[in-house]
Design an enzyme around this catalytic site. Sequence first.
Site, short mmCIF file in Angstrom:
data_model
loop_
_atom_site.label_atom_id
_atom_site.label_comp_id
_atom_site.label_asym_id
_atom_site.label_seq_id
_atom_site.Cartn_x
_atom_site.Cartn_y
_atom_site.Cartn_z
N LYS A 44 -7.11 2.90 6.54
CA LYS A 44 -6.48 4.13 6.08
C LYS A 44 -6.85 4.36 4.62
O LYS A 44 -6.88 3.42 3.83
CB LYS A 44 -4.97 4.03 6.21
CG LYS A 44 -4.19 5.21 5.65
CD LYS A 44 -2.89 4.76 5.00
CE LYS A 44 -3.13 3.95 3.77
NZ LYS A 44 -1.91 3.54 3.04
N ASP B 226 3.34 1.30 5.60
CA ASP B 226 2.04 1.77 6.08
C ASP B 226 1.85 1.58 7.58
O ASP B 226 0.89 2.10 8.15
CB ASP B 226 0.91 1.04 5.35
CG ASP B 226 0.63 1.60 3.96
OD1 ASP B 226 0.95 2.79 3.74
OD2 ASP B 226 0.10 0.87 3.12
#
Length: 308
Positions: free
Chosen positions: A17, A142
Amino acid sequence: MSLPPDWRGVRTLAPAKINATLLVGPVRPHDGRHELASVMQSLTLADDVALVPAPPGQGGDAVACPGVTGPNLALDALVAFRAATGWDAPPLTVRIEKRIPVAAGMAGGSADASATLRLAAHAAGVDDPALLQRLATALGADVPHGLEPGLALAAGAGEALERIDGVLPGGLVVVPAPVGLSTPAVFRRADELRPPRAADEIAAALGRLRAALGDPAGPRIPDDLAANDLADAAVDLAPVVGDHLTLLRAAGAAPATVCGSGPTVAGWFADEAAAAAVADDLGAHGVRAVVALPTRGAPVATIPAVPA
């Protein structure tokens, strides 16, 4: 929720990411985390994660991740899934082939945990997105993003997600650094260098980002919001991060940014071909660089049985 006798496992990708935007707001009194306005984009740079039967003699669930030692969030994910669902499958191994740089600011460990939750749910026949969201949020801010890899607008500490159709345009050159950075240390240094943004500024940024990501012409980010408020702290703690940003900017990156809390950096280029040319040039000068593209989705696949 038991497994067939001939079950060989399931596998998926765990995409890295990048925070195309990372704006840091005030600290939340209830948990000490900062409020964020962030745009999260999954990349083709990804770990390969499989959930397979444990070898004989393995007394419980375990993680096999060559080259990486110590606690692993993927194992925590599997333990949490079993506890929440009562899944009583025999011992399993989470097998991870790392491609995402370790401790790089690209949420590699979180992506592996997300992938493990998706794999366990598939293997157990559990279709409960709300449950997986709760488990992911408890594991780390996350982790929820990786449950549905792609593009998302994130608020809260990163766990409050709005999924966005499409992906951001362009190609990226990712440059790891041969140093480590502690995320808490980077946040502390960022607070020392500059006060966090006010709550109303974070709210206004979320509104502008939401509008830009919903542009009928395709998702985009306003130039002034393509920023990472942790970048100065990462550079201050690890000057090589600044050196890599300078190299990418000189090569035409628009923008060049620190990935999460660093120390990896990435430069955005017009397309894959432009990114590949820059990565090749950096490599010729002794700088390790990897090309990655924005992506979405990471389906789970059953590992086929060996033919009799």
